[in-house]
Design a protein around this motif. Structure first.
Motif, PDB file in Angstrom:
ATOM      1  N   LEU A  95      35.655  38.573  39.745  1.00 38.78           N
ATOM      2  CA  LEU A  95      35.790  37.360  40.436  1.00 38.78           C
ATOM      3  C   LEU A  95      36.246  37.026  41.855  1.00 38.78           C
ATOM      4  O   LEU A  95      36.216  36.605  42.746  1.00 38.78           O
ATOM      5  N   ILE A  96      37.453  38.060  42.114  1.00 39.80           N
ATOM      6  CA  ILE A  96      38.345  37.817  42.614  1.00 39.80           C
ATOM      7  C   ILE A  96      37.877  38.859  43.923  1.00 39.80           C
ATOM      8  O   ILE A  96      37.994  38.376  45.101  1.00 39.80           O
ATOM      9  N   SER A  97      37.071  40.299  43.260  1.00 44.35           N
ATOM     10  CA  SER A  97      36.513  41.429  44.501  1.00 44.35           C
ATOM     11  C   SER A  97      34.756  40.324  45.595  1.00 44.35           C
ATOM     12  O   SER A  97      35.238  40.058  46.520  1.00 44.35           O
ATOM     13  N   ALA A  98      33.931  39.731  44.738  1.00 49.37           N
ATOM     14  CA  ALA A  98      32.996  38.861  44.743  1.00 49.37           C
ATOM     15  C   ALA A  98      33.007  37.095  45.075  1.00 49.37           C
ATOM     16  O   ALA A  98      33.002  37.685  46.223  1.00 49.37           O
ATOM     17  N   VAL A  99      33.239  36.963  44.224  1.00 45.51           N
ATOM     18  CA  VAL A  99      33.504  35.076  44.673  1.00 45.51           C
ATOM     19  C   VAL A  99      34.402  34.281  45.824  1.00 45.51           C
ATOM     20  O   VAL A  99      33.911  34.148  46.262  1.00 45.51           O
ATOM     21  N   LEU A 100      35.326  35.498  45.121  1.00 39.01           N
ATOM     22  CA  LEU A 100      36.444  34.864  46.313  1.00 39.01           C
ATOM     23  C   LEU A 100      36.354  35.658  47.978  1.00 39.01           C
ATOM     24  O   LEU A 100      37.182  34.830  49.173  1.00 39.01           O
ATOM     25  N   LEU A 101      35.593  36.687  48.059  1.00 39.62           N
ATOM     26  CA  LEU A 101      34.818  37.207  49.113  1.00 39.62           C
ATOM     27  C   LEU A 101      34.176  36.490  49.849  1.00 39.62           C
ATOM     28  O   LEU A 101      33.990  36.151  51.197  1.00 39.62           O
ATOM     29  N   LEU A 102      32.712  35.665  49.061  1.00 44.79           N
ATOM     30  CA  LEU A 102      31.702  35.071  49.312  1.00 44.79           C
ATOM     31  C   LEU A 102      32.503  33.211  49.878  1.00 44.79           C
ATOM     32  O   LEU A 102      32.222  32.672  51.080  1.00 44.79           O
ATOM     33  N   PHE A 103      34.044  33.257  49.446  1.00 50.69           N
ATOM     34  CA  PHE A 103      34.926  31.460  50.050  1.00 50.69           C
ATOM     35  C   PHE A 103      35.688  32.488  50.883  1.00 50.69           C
ATOM     36  O   PHE A 103      36.128  31.093  51.189  1.00 50.69           O
ATOM     37  N   TRP A 107      43.950  35.815  50.493  1.00 49.71           N
ATOM     38  CA  TRP A 107      44.035  36.530  49.222  1.00 49.71           C
ATOM     39  C   TRP A 107      44.303  37.153  48.522  1.00 49.71           C
ATOM     40  O   TRP A 107      45.168  37.907  48.107  1.00 49.71           O
ATOM     41  N   ARG A 108      42.635  37.499  48.296  1.00 43.77           N
ATOM     42  CA  ARG A 108      42.324  38.221  47.646  1.00 43.77           C
ATOM     43  C   ARG A 108      42.496  39.550  48.127  1.00 43.77           C
ATOM     44  O   ARG A 108      42.563  40.161  47.123  1.00 43.77           O
ATOM     45  N   MET A 109      42.541  40.177  48.828  1.00 43.10           N
ATOM     46  CA  MET A 109      43.176  41.414  50.168  1.00 43.10           C
ATOM     47  C   MET A 109      43.901  41.846  49.655  1.00 43.10           C
ATOM     48  O   MET A 109      43.978  43.108  49.608  1.00 43.10           O
ATOM     49  N   SER A 110      45.409  41.407  48.716  1.00 43.88           N
ATOM     50  CA  SER A 110      46.483  42.352  48.381  1.00 43.88           C
ATOM     51  C   SER A 110      46.080  42.273  46.735  1.00 43.88           C
ATOM     52  O   SER A 110      47.044  43.527  46.338  1.00 43.88           O
ATOM     53  N   VAL A 111      45.269  42.132  46.079  1.00 47.14           N
ATOM     54  CA  VAL A 111      45.137  42.479  44.662  1.00 47.14           C
ATOM     55  C   VAL A 111      43.814  42.723  44.962  1.00 47.14           C
ATOM     56  O   VAL A 111      43.680  43.009  43.535  1.00 47.14           O
ATOM     57  N   GLU A 222      28.602  43.936  55.873  1.00 41.38           N
ATOM     58  CA  GLU A 222      27.257  43.199  55.650  1.00 41.38           C
ATOM     59  C   GLU A 222      26.963  43.807  53.628  1.00 41.38           C
ATOM     60  O   GLU A 222      26.462  43.892  53.569  1.00 41.38           O
ATOM     61  N   LEU A 223      27.096  45.363  53.818  1.00 37.19           N
ATOM     62  CA  LEU A 223      26.922  46.320  52.885  1.00 37.19           C
ATOM     63  C   LEU A 223      27.703  44.945  51.397  1.00 37.19           C
ATOM     64  O   LEU A 223      27.572  44.736  50.421  1.00 37.19           O
ATOM     65  N   SER A 224      28.951  44.742  51.826  1.00 38.75           N
ATOM     66  CA  SER A 224      30.100  44.567  51.112  1.00 38.75           C
ATOM     67  C   SER A 224      29.766  42.674  50.563  1.00 38.75           C
ATOM     68  O   SER A 224      29.751  42.533  49.566  1.00 38.75           O
ATOM     69  N   LEU A 225      29.181  41.966  51.710  1.00 36.08           N
ATOM     70  CA  LEU A 225      28.786  40.729  51.419  1.00 36.08           C
ATOM     71  C   LEU A 225      27.336  40.933  50.532  1.00 36.08           C
ATOM     72  O   LEU A 225      27.289  39.765  49.540  1.00 36.08           O
ATOM     73  N   VAL A 226      26.605  41.396  50.798  1.00 35.24           N
ATOM     74  CA  VAL A 226      25.378  42.124  49.450  1.00 35.24           C
ATOM     75  C   VAL A 226      25.805  42.580  48.137  1.00 35.24           C
ATOM     76  O   VAL A 226      25.466  41.560  46.976  1.00 35.24           O
ATOM     77  N   LEU A 227      26.439  43.477  48.600  1.00 32.94           N
ATOM     78  CA  LEU A 227      27.523  43.318  46.130  1.00 32.94           C
ATOM     79  C   LEU A 227      27.861  42.431  46.223  1.00 32.94           C
ATOM     80  O   LEU A 227      27.985  42.503  45.206  1.00 32.94           O
ATOM     81  N   ALA A 228      28.940  41.545  47.230  1.00 33.22           N
ATOM     82  CA  ALA A 228      29.007  40.083  46.200  1.00 33.22           C
ATOM     83  C   ALA A 228      28.063  39.592  45.706  1.00 33.22           C
ATOM     84  O   ALA A 228      28.275  38.829  44.943  1.00 33.22           O
ATOM     85  N   GLY A 229      27.102  39.406  46.393  1.00 30.71           N
ATOM     86  CA  GLY A 229      26.111  38.512  45.976  1.00 30.71           C
ATOM     87  C   GLY A 229      25.568  39.101  44.377  1.00 30.71           C
ATOM     88  O   GLY A 229      24.945  37.924  44.515  1.00 30.71           O
ATOM     89  N   LEU A 230      25.553  40.070  45.008  1.00 30.78           N
ATOM     90  CA  LEU A 230      24.670  40.838  43.531  1.00 30.78           C
ATOM     91  C   LEU A 230      25.850  40.407  41.741  1.00 30.78           C
ATOM     92  O   LEU A 230      25.634  40.463  41.235  1.00 30.78           O
ATOM     93  N   ALA A 231      27.475  41.120  42.118  1.00 26.59           N
ATOM     94  CA  ALA A 231      28.368  40.848  41.553  1.00 26.59           C
ATOM     95  C   ALA A 231      28.423  39.604  40.908  1.00 26.59           C
ATOM     96  O   ALA A 231      29.082  38.813  40.204  1.00 26.59           O
ATOM     97  N   THR A 232      28.184  38.281  41.752  1.00 24.99           N
ATOM     98  CA  THR A 232      28.479  36.946  41.574  1.00 24.99           C
ATOM     99  C   THR A 232      27.596  36.468  40.736  1.00 24.99           C
ATOM    100  O   THR A 232      28.577  36.164  39.287  1.00 24.99           O
ATOM    101  N   PRO A 233      26.736  36.651  40.516  1.00 23.00           N
ATOM    102  CA  PRO A 233      26.184  36.259  39.074  1.00 23.00           C
ATOM    103  C   PRO A 233      26.647  37.104  37.870  1.00 23.00           C
ATOM    104  O   PRO A 233      26.261  36.586  36.849  1.00 23.00           O
ATOM    105  N   LEU A 234      27.062  38.633  38.145  1.00 25.06           N
ATOM    106  CA  LEU A 234      27.399  39.494  36.785  1.00 25.06           C
ATOM    107  C   LEU A 234      28.738  38.445  36.126  1.00 25.06           C
ATOM    108  O   LEU A 234      29.251  38.371  34.747  1.00 25.06           O
ATOM    109  N   VAL A 235      29.647  38.102  37.345  1.00 23.59           N
ATOM    110  CA  VAL A 235      30.850  37.097  36.654  1.00 23.59           C
ATOM    111  C   VAL A 235      29.956  36.430  35.573  1.00 23.59           C
ATOM    112  O   VAL A 235      31.486  35.906  34.003  1.00 23.59           O
ATOM    113  N   PHE A 236      29.146  35.472  35.522  1.00 26.77           N
ATOM    114  CA  PHE A 236      28.653  34.525  35.067  1.00 26.77           C
ATOM    115  C   PHE A 236      28.045  35.082  33.529  1.00 26.77           C
ATOM    116  O   PHE A 236      27.670  34.256  32.906  1.00 26.77           O
ATOM    117  N   SER A 237      27.464  36.373  33.482  1.00 24.56           N
ATOM    118  CA  SER A 237      26.112  36.654  33.340  1.00 24.56           C
ATOM    119  C   SER A 237      26.810  37.311  32.049  1.00 24.56           C
ATOM    120  O   SER A 237      25.780  37.955  30.890  1.00 24.56           O
TER     121      SER A 237
END
Length: 465
Positions: A95-103, A107-111, A222-237
């Protein structure tokens, strides 16, 4: 990303009037200096638990799961309780890595780095339990669709066990790639500062030829955003899939459509509590108070309030539905008058006090900005979430539809040992990680220094006045 305007009224994310060089020195110090006595004592204690736990696992494999406290009525006990607990703990990292990166939450960068590591280490612990729960570990490969001498051995896709395999493997692989990719610029920093040829060779290999060129940064983002997009559904799935282990059954108290969102909220709730626990320790031991500030701690406590509120609504809903159904069997589920006053009353009230009553103290700013109280509450939440999983499994199974088969669950020393062993294993992995990898993404911190550093905030404040 770094060119976004940030209002001067917001608290700085980096305090102490840091420069770029200061950030590098502070983040690299725990890796380059010798480990202190506290680290060694912690490592030895964790290794003792780890060895004892895996001795219990070896005994279980050699003897059978009859070594656990299971019986013919309660055929899931501490094993699946611990499995769901560990999967839940791993949720906050993604959640901290993917969802908060997309938003674009800075503050996520320190944690995020430690949260990602926690995710991977927790999923490793979770994966242990379904394997040993099979009993016959040596035929564990049957869950994979592999050809063999008997013909094609296809998995039973109706089995929740198979769903867990796919959920865990997908979650682990995506989280590991996301975590490792974010480490590459920091590996290059350690490589360039290496004082011995052996250290330089190791970090050169890990850095994958990173040179800090504009093209490298472009591909990185670019790859960070792609991986964040892939990981975000995983938070819920992922935890939704775990909840289906229960929700698709006919066991009283389990066949509930509220389980998927309830499990996801509970996972984030417990995950953030574990992030708080680990970060508060790392903040003190590694002297990172200027980067993991009170603002970060308060924000994470606010997320705990939010997800704790969702869990509270789910508890109230479960309790109400059990009462409203009019079924006498529903009165023995984990959230019911029968659970509150029956033989498992201590587990029921532990759940209520740890997950509902004590975390509510975070509604008061004085308490949610108190470090000692935050650490205590984070530990209590993790205890409470373990009791929640224990209650869901053991209380529901202990009172089935036949009163003649009602029984109690009594864990054995092997049950307890396996659980303690995974805690030791998790601690060993996290302690080794803190000594070999940068615990904060220094490259990302530098990208926000000019807009979120204390020096910049002071200048902006003066200009606006």
């Amino acid at each position: 990303m770094s060119g976004h305007y940030e209002a001067p009224i917001r608290e700085p994310l980096i305090i102490g009037h840091k420069t770029y060089h200061d950030i590098t020195e502070d983040i690299a110090r725990p890796i380059e200096e010798r480990a202190g006595k506290l680290w060694w004592v912690s490592l030895y204690a964790a290794l003792v638990l780890f060895i004892y736990g895996f001795g219990c696992i070896a005994y279980t494999i050699g003897t059978g799961i009859g070594a656990w406290g299971l019986n013919r009525t309660i055929n899931w006990g501490w094993d699946i309780t611990n499995f769901v607990w560990w999967v839940g703990i791993g949720h906050a990292g993604t959640l901290i890595s993917a969802v908060l990166l997309l938003f674009r939450q800075r503050w996520r960068m320190s944690v995020n780095r430690s949260a990602e590591a926690m995710t991977i280490f927790a999923v490793v612990q979770a994966a242990i339990f379904p394997v040993i729960h099979m009993g016959r570990v040596w035929v564990g490969y049957w869950v994979f669709p592999l050809p063999n001498q008997f013909g094609s051995l296809w998995g039973n896709f109706n089995s929740p066990l198979l769903w867990d395999v796919f959920a865990i493997s997908t979650y682990f692989s995506v989280s590991t790639v996301f975590w490792f990719m974010g480490l590459i610029p920091d590996f290059a920093m350690i490589r360039d500062r290496a004082k011995t040829p052996w250290t330089r060779k190791i970090y050169t290999f890990l850095a994958f030829g990173w040179g800090g060129k504009a093209k490298h940064w472009q591909r990185f983002e670019e790859l960070s955003l792609v991986l964040a997009g892939l990981a975000t559904p995983l938070v819920f799935s992922v935890h939704t899939t775990v909840s289906f282990d229960f929700a698709t059954s006919v066991i009283k108290g389990w066949h509930s459509t509220i389980y998927p969102p309830y499990f996801v909220a509970g996972a984030i709730f417990s995950g953030f509590a574990m992030v708080q626990t680990l970060l508060l320790i790392a903040r003190k031991v590694c002297h990172l108070e200027d980067y993991i500030t009170m603002y970060h701690i308060e924000i994470m406590n606010i997320v705990i309030i939010l997800t704790g509120g969702m869990v509270t609504v789910a508890y109230a809903t479960e309790y109400f539905i059990g009462w409203y159904s009019g079924s006498r069997y529903e009165d023995f589920t984990y959230l019911s008058p029968g659970a509150a006053t029956g033989p498992y009353w201590w587990a029921f009230w532990s759940l209520i006090i740890c997950n509902l009553v004590i975390p509510a103290s975070f509604w008061f700013k004085r308490l949610r900005t108190n470090i000692i109280w935050t650490f205590i509450v984070a530990l209590i939440i993790n205890i409470g979430m373990w009791f929640e999983r224990f209650d869901i499994i053991v209380i529901n199974l202990s009172r089935d539809y036949l009163p003649g088969s009602w029984t109690m669950f009594k864990p054995t020393i092997i049950d307890v040992g396996v659980y303690l062993g995974t805690i030791g294993f998790f601690s060993v992995l996290f302690l080794l990680y803190a000594r070999t990898f940068p615990v904060i993404a220094q490259a990302e911190l530098k990208s926000i220094l000019k807009i979120s550093g204390e020096t910049y905030k002071a200048k902006e404040g003066d200009e606006h006045h």
